[in-house]
Motif scaffolding. Structure first.
Motif, PDB file in Angstrom:
ATOM      1  N   THR A  22      -8.087   7.367  -2.323  1.00  0.00           N
ATOM      2  CA  THR A  22      -8.890   6.586  -1.395  1.00  0.00           C
ATOM      3  C   THR A  22      -9.268   5.282  -2.081  1.00  0.00           C
ATOM      4  OG1 THR A  22     -10.928   7.661  -2.143  1.00  0.00           O
ATOM      5  CG2 THR A  22      -9.856   8.604  -0.204  1.00  0.00           C
ATOM      6  N   GLY A  23      -9.606   4.307  -1.281  1.00  0.00           N
ATOM      7  CA  GLY A  23      -9.995   3.016  -1.826  1.00  0.00           C
ATOM      8  C   GLY A  23      -8.806   2.096  -1.963  1.00  0.00           C
ATOM      9  N   ASN A  24      -8.786   1.308  -3.001  1.00  0.00           N
ATOM     10  CA  ASN A  24      -7.779   0.284  -3.222  1.00  0.00           C
ATOM     11  C   ASN A  24      -6.476   0.927  -3.728  1.00  0.00           C
ATOM     12  OD1 ASN A  24      -6.208  -1.866  -4.069  1.00  0.00           O
ATOM     13  ND2 ASN A  24      -7.946  -3.013  -4.888  1.00  0.00           N
ATOM     14  N   THR A  25      -5.565   1.176  -2.819  1.00  0.00           N
ATOM     15  CA  THR A  25      -4.320   1.848  -3.204  1.00  0.00           C
ATOM     16  C   THR A  25      -3.437   0.941  -4.057  1.00  0.00           C
ATOM     17  OG1 THR A  25      -3.356   1.244  -1.078  1.00  0.00           O
ATOM     18  CG2 THR A  25      -4.254   3.464  -1.272  1.00  0.00           C
ATOM     19  N   GLU A  26      -3.550  -0.363  -3.878  1.00  0.00           N
ATOM     20  CA  GLU A  26      -2.772  -1.283  -4.718  1.00  0.00           C
ATOM     21  C   GLU A  26      -3.193  -1.135  -6.184  1.00  0.00           C
ATOM     22  OE1 GLU A  26      -2.799  -5.396  -3.488  1.00  0.00           O
ATOM     23  OE2 GLU A  26      -2.208  -6.047  -5.484  1.00  0.00           O
ATOM     24  N   ALA A  27      -4.489  -0.998  -6.424  1.00  0.00           N
ATOM     25  CA  ALA A  27      -4.974  -0.797  -7.797  1.00  0.00           C
ATOM     26  C   ALA A  27      -4.436   0.518  -8.364  1.00  0.00           C
ATOM     27  CB  ALA A  27      -6.499  -0.809  -7.823  1.00  0.00           C
ATOM     28  N   VAL A  28      -4.388   1.547  -7.526  1.00  0.00           N
ATOM     29  CA  VAL A  28      -3.885   2.848  -7.990  1.00  0.00           C
ATOM     30  C   VAL A  28      -2.396   2.748  -8.328  1.00  0.00           C
ATOM     31  CG1 VAL A  28      -3.476   5.258  -7.342  1.00  0.00           C
ATOM     32  CG2 VAL A  28      -5.631   4.148  -6.741  1.00  0.00           C
ATOM     33  N   VAL A  29      -1.640   2.028  -7.504  1.00  0.00           N
ATOM     34  CA  VAL A  29      -0.208   1.857  -7.786  1.00  0.00           C
ATOM     35  C   VAL A  29      -0.022   1.093  -9.101  1.00  0.00           C
ATOM     36  CG1 VAL A  29       1.911   0.727  -6.986  1.00  0.00           C
ATOM     37  CG2 VAL A  29       0.515   2.046  -5.385  1.00  0.00           C
ATOM     38  N   CYS A  30      -0.830   0.070  -9.335  1.00  0.00           N
ATOM     39  CA  CYS A  30      -0.739  -0.677 -10.600  1.00  0.00           C
ATOM     40  C   CYS A  30      -1.088   0.227 -11.784  1.00  0.00           C
ATOM     41  CB  CYS A  30      -1.656  -1.898 -10.561  1.00  0.00           C
ATOM     42  SG  CYS A  30      -1.050  -3.205  -9.474  1.00  0.00           S
ATOM     43  N   LEU A  31      -2.094   1.071 -11.626  1.00  0.00           N
ATOM     44  CA  LEU A  31      -2.450   2.011 -12.696  1.00  0.00           C
ATOM     45  C   LEU A  31      -1.298   2.982 -12.949  1.00  0.00           C
ATOM     46  CD1 LEU A  31      -4.569   3.171 -14.673  1.00  0.00           C
ATOM     47  CD2 LEU A  31      -5.395   4.599 -12.773  1.00  0.00           C
ATOM     48  N   ARG A  32      -0.729   3.480 -11.882  1.00  0.00           N
ATOM     49  CA  ARG A  32       0.413   4.402 -12.025  1.00  0.00           C
ATOM     50  C   ARG A  32       1.571   3.722 -12.741  1.00  0.00           C
ATOM     51  NH1 ARG A  32       4.104   6.533  -7.110  1.00  0.00           N
ATOM     52  NH2 ARG A  32       5.892   7.003  -8.387  1.00  0.00           N
ATOM     53  N   ASN A  33       1.872   2.474 -12.354  1.00  0.00           N
ATOM     54  CA  ASN A  33       2.958   1.753 -13.012  1.00  0.00           C
ATOM     55  C   ASN A  33       2.659   1.543 -14.493  1.00  0.00           C
ATOM     56  OD1 ASN A  33       4.367   1.630 -10.620  1.00  0.00           O
ATOM     57  ND2 ASN A  33       3.654  -0.434 -10.111  1.00  0.00           N
ATOM     58  N   ALA A  34       1.404   1.264 -14.804  1.00  0.00           N
ATOM     59  CA  ALA A  34       1.020   1.084 -16.210  1.00  0.00           C
ATOM     60  C   ALA A  34       1.237   2.376 -16.989  1.00  0.00           C
ATOM     61  CB  ALA A  34      -0.433   0.632 -16.303  1.00  0.00           C
TER      62      ALA A  34
END
Length: 174
Positions: A125-137
């Motif tokens: 939930t929340g900012n999914t773009e931030a979660v995708v960036c975290l996952r990519n990191a």
């Protein structure tokens, strides 16, 4: 969203804790979590570039079968990984929820985040773009984060990681 929770032995024990029992002593976890996040950052300094503008985002990592959540702010100048009681969660940018083992295996690269998400074993939930960036990191890290953490604790750390992996394998075969 609906969760399909697994109940590993440790998480099951914590869930069976009587209501009258005192809350988990999270202050004992704080120095361990701080050490873990700083070690991972030291060993993987390139991962911060993948976070883009989200390096100051606050992520709630919510192992739904444990009595606490973790707050992560992956800012290389002000790293934070702390445990909080569920009733003490501050404002966040994104929340990642799943069973402790699923989250561990996800970070370890043993589980596919997309498959977990679409099977509803992972909720974002929340900012999914931030979660995708975290996952990519995290995906860019060559080594296993779980192994890095186990290394920090020597034989007991590796024994705990092996036990958690066995529990996960057992659950997958059931």
């Amino acid at each position: 969203m609906q969760h399909t929770e697994s109940k590993p032995a440790i998480a099951g024990f914590l869930q069976r804790r009587p209501r009258w029992a005192p809350p988990a002593p999270l202050f004992l976890l704080q120095p361990v979590l701080r050490r873990i996040v700083h070690r991972i950052a030291e060993n993987n300094p390139d991962m911060f570039g993948r976070l883009g503008p989200h390096y100051r985002a606050v992520f709630v990592i919510d192992p739904v079968n444990l009595p606490f959540v973790m707050l992560l702010r992956p800012d290389p100048d002000d790293l934070m990984l702390v445990a909080r009681r569920r009733n003490e969660i501050p404002e966040q940018d994104a929340r990642i929820s799943g069973s402790f083992l699923d989250l561990l295996m996800l970070v370890d690269g043993d589980l596919d985040g997309d498959a977990l998400f679409f099977s509803r074993n992972l909720t974002i939930t929340g900012n999914t773009e931030a979660v995708v960036c975290l996952r990519n990191a995290l995906d860019d890290i060559d080594n296993s984060i779980a192994e890095e953490v186990a290394d920090m604790f020597g034989r007991p750390g590796h024994a705990a990681l092996r036990a958690l992996r066995r529990i996960n394998e057992k659950q997958e075969t059931q």
